[in-house]
Design a protein around this motif. Sequence first.
Motif, PDB file in Angstrom:
ATOM      1  N   ARG A 128     -15.933   3.385  24.713  1.00 55.63           N
ATOM      2  CA  ARG A 128     -15.377   2.128  24.221  1.00 55.63           C
ATOM      3  C   ARG A 128     -14.005   2.389  23.606  1.00 55.63           C
ATOM      4  O   ARG A 128     -13.832   3.298  22.805  1.00 55.63           O
ATOM      5  N   GLU A 129     -13.050   1.606  23.985  1.00 51.73           N
ATOM      6  CA  GLU A 129     -11.680   1.726  23.492  1.00 51.73           C
ATOM      7  C   GLU A 129     -11.541   0.831  22.264  1.00 51.73           C
ATOM      8  O   GLU A 129     -11.504  -0.393  22.377  1.00 51.73           O
ATOM      9  N   ALA A 130     -11.494   1.435  21.108  1.00 52.25           N
ATOM     10  CA  ALA A 130     -11.480   0.664  19.860  1.00 52.25           C
ATOM     11  C   ALA A 130     -10.100   0.102  19.530  1.00 52.25           C
ATOM     12  O   ALA A 130      -9.997  -0.833  18.735  1.00 52.25           O
ATOM     13  N   ARG A 131      -9.059   0.619  20.136  1.00 51.74           N
ATOM     14  CA  ARG A 131      -7.706   0.184  19.781  1.00 51.74           C
ATOM     15  C   ARG A 131      -7.284  -1.123  20.437  1.00 51.74           C
ATOM     16  O   ARG A 131      -6.279  -1.709  20.041  1.00 51.74           O
ATOM     17  N   TRP A 132      -8.002  -1.587  21.453  1.00 50.57           N
ATOM     18  CA  TRP A 132      -7.559  -2.736  22.230  1.00 50.57           C
ATOM     19  C   TRP A 132      -8.569  -3.871  22.160  1.00 50.57           C
ATOM     20  O   TRP A 132      -9.760  -3.651  22.056  1.00 50.57           O
ATOM     21  N   ARG A 133      -8.095  -5.048  22.278  1.00 52.15           N
ATOM     22  CA  ARG A 133      -8.932  -6.236  22.443  1.00 52.15           C
ATOM     23  C   ARG A 133      -8.364  -7.031  23.599  1.00 52.15           C
ATOM     24  O   ARG A 133      -7.155  -7.059  23.828  1.00 52.15           O
ATOM     25  N   ARG A 134      -9.202  -7.695  24.293  1.00 55.22           N
ATOM     26  CA  ARG A 134      -8.790  -8.509  25.431  1.00 55.22           C
ATOM     27  C   ARG A 134      -8.270  -9.854  24.930  1.00 55.22           C
ATOM     28  O   ARG A 134      -8.922 -10.520  24.126  1.00 55.22           O
ATOM     29  N   TRP A 135      -7.128 -10.249  25.405  1.00 57.76           N
ATOM     30  CA  TRP A 135      -6.547 -11.562  25.110  1.00 57.76           C
ATOM     31  C   TRP A 135      -6.513 -12.341  26.432  1.00 57.76           C
ATOM     32  O   TRP A 135      -6.130 -11.788  27.458  1.00 57.76           O
TER      33      TRP A 135
END
Length: 140
Positions: A128-135
């Motif tokens: 899981r990539e904790a630095r990014w969120r999907r917009w």
Amino acid sequence: MSDLRIRSADPSDVPAVLGFWRVAAEGTSISDDEAGVAGLVARDPGALLLAERDGTLVGTVIAGFDGWRCHLYRLAVHPAARRQGVATALLSAAERRFTALGGRRGDAMVLERNVTAHGAWSAAGYVREARWRRWTKSLG
């Protein structure tokens, strides 16, 4: 697993894929319609990978490469075929596709609420990539 066949979808597969996703996929996408899937197959014929056993669809994954990033979507396995290596075979095929196209890292769209999928992705070596969120923004 020798009875499992992985192949790219063709336009005639679109109705079956949509029906399969209603049974096997978690959640729905804005593109889960005939135009969306047909457009994917027309634009990138190798992106939609199907797993079949004895001619029956048992799994799917979209392995899209835009020349920059390798994106994985709609990894779905029929409930009766889960825990039999179908997802592993599909992801291996997707990763081979990415490597052949020059891709360097795969990323997957995974629903937060689909906790079962988290374990499957982790077992396949994804983190899981904790630095990014999907917009997102709907365009139509």
